[in-house]
Design an enzyme around this catalytic site. Structure first.
Site, PDB file in Angstrom:
ATOM      1  CE1 TYR A   1      -3.041  -3.043   0.206  1.00 16.59           C
ATOM      2  CE2 TYR A   1      -3.491  -2.538   2.501  1.00 16.59           C
ATOM      3  CZ  TYR A   1      -3.692  -3.331   1.378  1.00 16.59           C
ATOM      4  OH  TYR A   1      -4.566  -4.391   1.443  1.00 16.59           O
TER       5      TYR A   1
ATOM      6  NE  ARG B   1     -24.766  -0.846   0.413  1.00 17.54           N
ATOM      7  CZ  ARG B   1     -24.018  -0.032   1.132  1.00 17.54           C
ATOM      8  NH1 ARG B   1     -22.823  -0.412   1.549  1.00 17.54           N
ATOM      9  NH2 ARG B   1     -24.446   1.181   1.458  1.00 17.54           N
TER      10      ARG B   1
END
Ligand code: NAP
Length: 270
Positions: A46, A190
């Site tokens: 990262y 989602r």
């Protein structure tokens, strides 16, 4: 903040933790720690170590034993000796003497027995308290577990959210059977189609739809989730998910609104 035992480690860990990619905001991480989200997930990948440096800065004021720090080795560093050197670099960036769990980020062509041997060496040296993996399907999990001499796989960190529920039929059963924790990454993604259902449940409990989604993912006693949030209101909403108990009707409504699909190919990673 609700805690549960993290795999076979015997360590009690908050069910909702904090992700750190893209490079996190130091003060948001601290707010999360103060709200009990002391499980912090990072990786050498990262920001080429920048994320670990910011985590190191964020955690500096807190007692080390109050935190559950996780980092990950890049597959390109995952040889037996490479994994040890990579961990030492991560420890320096995080300004800590040990990690609570250290994971192989994903599988590459480095043989798993080499990586597992390096991870076991780190446990023996006291540099990590436990070892785990990420993005491994049950086939790879079996191979990794068989390569270990003394340790057990503490966790598998996988893409798991309301749009990607296939780990429930694959990695979750393996985790349950093997005393392994299942950690959901990118837990807030989602599809829009079931949002009304989340909105209704969220209004009933006076929480946000994101918190309802997180509570659904951690309904199983071996699962954890590591949402990433820079905005303080998001940090607070995520922490609230840990105390949210969904009833059977609510779980069934979410299940119907975001149905799990069949998985035929490999474990998805995005
Ligand atoms: P995520 O946590 O599902 O979503 C992050 C996004 O959601 C950010 O844009 C954040 O916005 C927003 N957000 C956070 N809390 C919210 C809330 N309560 N309501 C509405 N929006 C909210 O996705 P992720 O960052 O991809 O995954 C989480 C962590 O998993 C990463 O940070 C990383 O540590 C880990 N991860 C691991 C792997 C792996 O291969 N092992 C892969 C991907 C990710 P703000 O930041 O603006 O608040």
């Amino acid at each position: 903040m609700k805690l549960r035992t993290f795999g076979t480690t015997g360590i009690e860990v908050p069910i909702i933790g904090q992700g750190t990619w893209p490079v996190p905001d130091r003060d948001a991480l601290r707010r999360g720690i103060e709200l009990g989200m002391t499980h912090i997930d990072t990786a050498e990948m990262y920001g080429d170590g920048r994320s670990e440096e910011v985590v190191g800065e964020a955690i500096a004021p807190y007692p080390r034993e109050s935190l559950f720090l996780v980092s990950k080795v890049l597959p390109s560093n995952a040889t037996r000796t490479g994994v040890v050197r990579a961990c030492e670099r991560s420890l320096r960036r995080l300004r800590t003497a040990y990690l609570d769990c250290y994971l192989l980020h994903w599988r590459s062509d480095v043989p798993l027995d080499e990586t597992m041997a390096g991870l076991e060496q780190l446990v023996r040296d006291g540099k990590i308290r436990s070892l785990g993996v990420s993005n491994l399907d049950p086939w790879d999990l079996r191979e990794a577990a068989a390569a270990l001499e003394r340790e057990r796989i503490a966790c598998d960190q996988v893409l798991y959210n309301l749009g990607e529920r296939t780990p429930e039929a694959h990695e979750l059963p393996w985790a349950r059977a093997n005393g392994c924790a299942l950690v959901a990454y990118t837990p807030l993604a989602r599809p829009k189609r079931g949002e009304k259902v989340l909105d209704g449940i969220a209004a009933r409990h006076k929480v946000t739809p994101a918190a309802v989604a997180l509570a659904f993912l951690v309904r199983d006693p071996v699962t954890f989730a590591i949402p990433k949030a820079n905005k303080l209101e998001h940090v607070e909403a995520n922490a609230a998910a840990a105390d949210l108990e969904l009833d059977t009707a609510e779980i069934e409504a979410i299940d119907a609104a975001f149905p799990a699909r069949e998985r035929t190919g490999a474990l998805p990673t995005n």
